[in-house]
Design a protein around this motif. Structure first.
Motif, PDB file in Angstrom:
ATOM      1  N   ASN A  11       0.798  -1.526  -0.250  1.00 21.87           N
ATOM      2  CA  ASN A  11       0.054  -0.085  -0.228  1.00 21.87           C
ATOM      3  C   ASN A  11       0.947   1.511  -0.267  1.00 21.87           C
ATOM      4  OD1 ASN A  11      -2.429   1.436   0.117  1.00 21.87           O
ATOM      5  ND2 ASN A  11      -2.152   1.414   2.055  1.00 21.87           N
ATOM      6  N   PRO A  12       1.590   1.510  -1.157  1.00 19.32           N
ATOM      7  CA  PRO A  12       1.730   0.955  -2.637  1.00 19.32           C
ATOM      8  C   PRO A  12       2.870   0.086  -2.065  1.00 19.32           C
ATOM      9  CG  PRO A  12       2.859   2.983  -2.471  1.00 19.32           C
ATOM     10  CD  PRO A  12       2.124   3.028  -1.599  1.00 19.32           C
ATOM     11  N   ARG A  55      -3.891  -1.794  -5.291  1.00 15.21           N
ATOM     12  CA  ARG A  55      -2.643  -2.846  -4.913  1.00 15.21           C
ATOM     13  C   ARG A  55      -2.459  -3.508  -5.713  1.00 15.21           C
ATOM     14  NH1 ARG A  55      -4.155  -4.382   0.293  1.00 15.21           N
ATOM     15  NH2 ARG A  55      -5.951  -3.807   0.047  1.00 15.21           N
TER      16      ARG A  55
END
Length: 188
Positions: A11-12, A55
């Motif tokens: 995330n990310p 994601r």
């Protein structure tokens, strides 16, 4: 095939994840690494997570040039929050031809005994542990293998905060992931 499972919220996904995955792949007997995108980690708050499909897409973009890496949405179809033992059991049943093992940062290893059915994980799966800043190698078990990997302190939280404040995240993310975040206006 021997498959290393790299669980995370991603995330990310960032350069630290990719360096760790590539280092463990390169220095062990793994045939592939699967990035398992976790919709909800039982130890993390949900509010900071962007949608799981975003994601997953960022993971796909980040690894598309490495045929030894694969993105997995297996936990999207399982009860939430996600528990590692349940995912390992499910994957082992669905893919009996593969041998699965787990990647773990030494920071998570210090909390490992709090995990659901951690004894079963140790009994049935190997764990490849990579170093994290400030953590010591104090967990000794035949299933646990310490991997000499770079000591990285790249944080997804730092990246999200940088994006929110309009700071550059160049070199912290693969370029395609950076473009995806910008195009979709994520983390703003």
């Amino acid at each position: 095939m021997k498959i290393g499972l790299f669980f995370g919220s991603f995330n990310p996904i960032h350069i630290g994840h990719l360096i760790i995955a590539n280092t463990i792949y390169d220095r062990t007997d793994l045939n592939e690494v699967w990035f398992v995108v976790s919709p909800q980690n039982p130890f993390k708050k949900r509010k900071s997570l962007i949608h799981e499909h975003d994601r997953l897409r960022m993971v796909e973009l980040a690894i598309e040039d490495n045929y030894h890496f694969r993105a997995s949405d297996v936990e999207f179809h399982m009860p939430r929050p996600s528990y590692t033992i349940d995912t390992l059991t499910y994957l082992s049943e669905q893919h009996p031809q593969h041998q699965f093992c787990l990647f773990l940062g030494s920071d998570n290893l210090s909390q490992f005994k709090k995990w659901k059915n951690y004894e079963q994980i140790l009994e049935h799966y190997e764990i490849y542990v990579y170093p994290r800043p400030g953590e010591k190698q104090e967990f000794d078990h035949p299933a646990v293998h310490w991997v000499n990997a770079p000591l990285l302190d790249v944080s997804a939280t730092f990246i999200r905060e940088s994006v929110q404040k309009g700071y550059s995240v160049k070199y912290l993310l693969p370029q395609k992931v950076e473009e995806y975040i910008r195009d979709k206006k994520l983390y703003l």
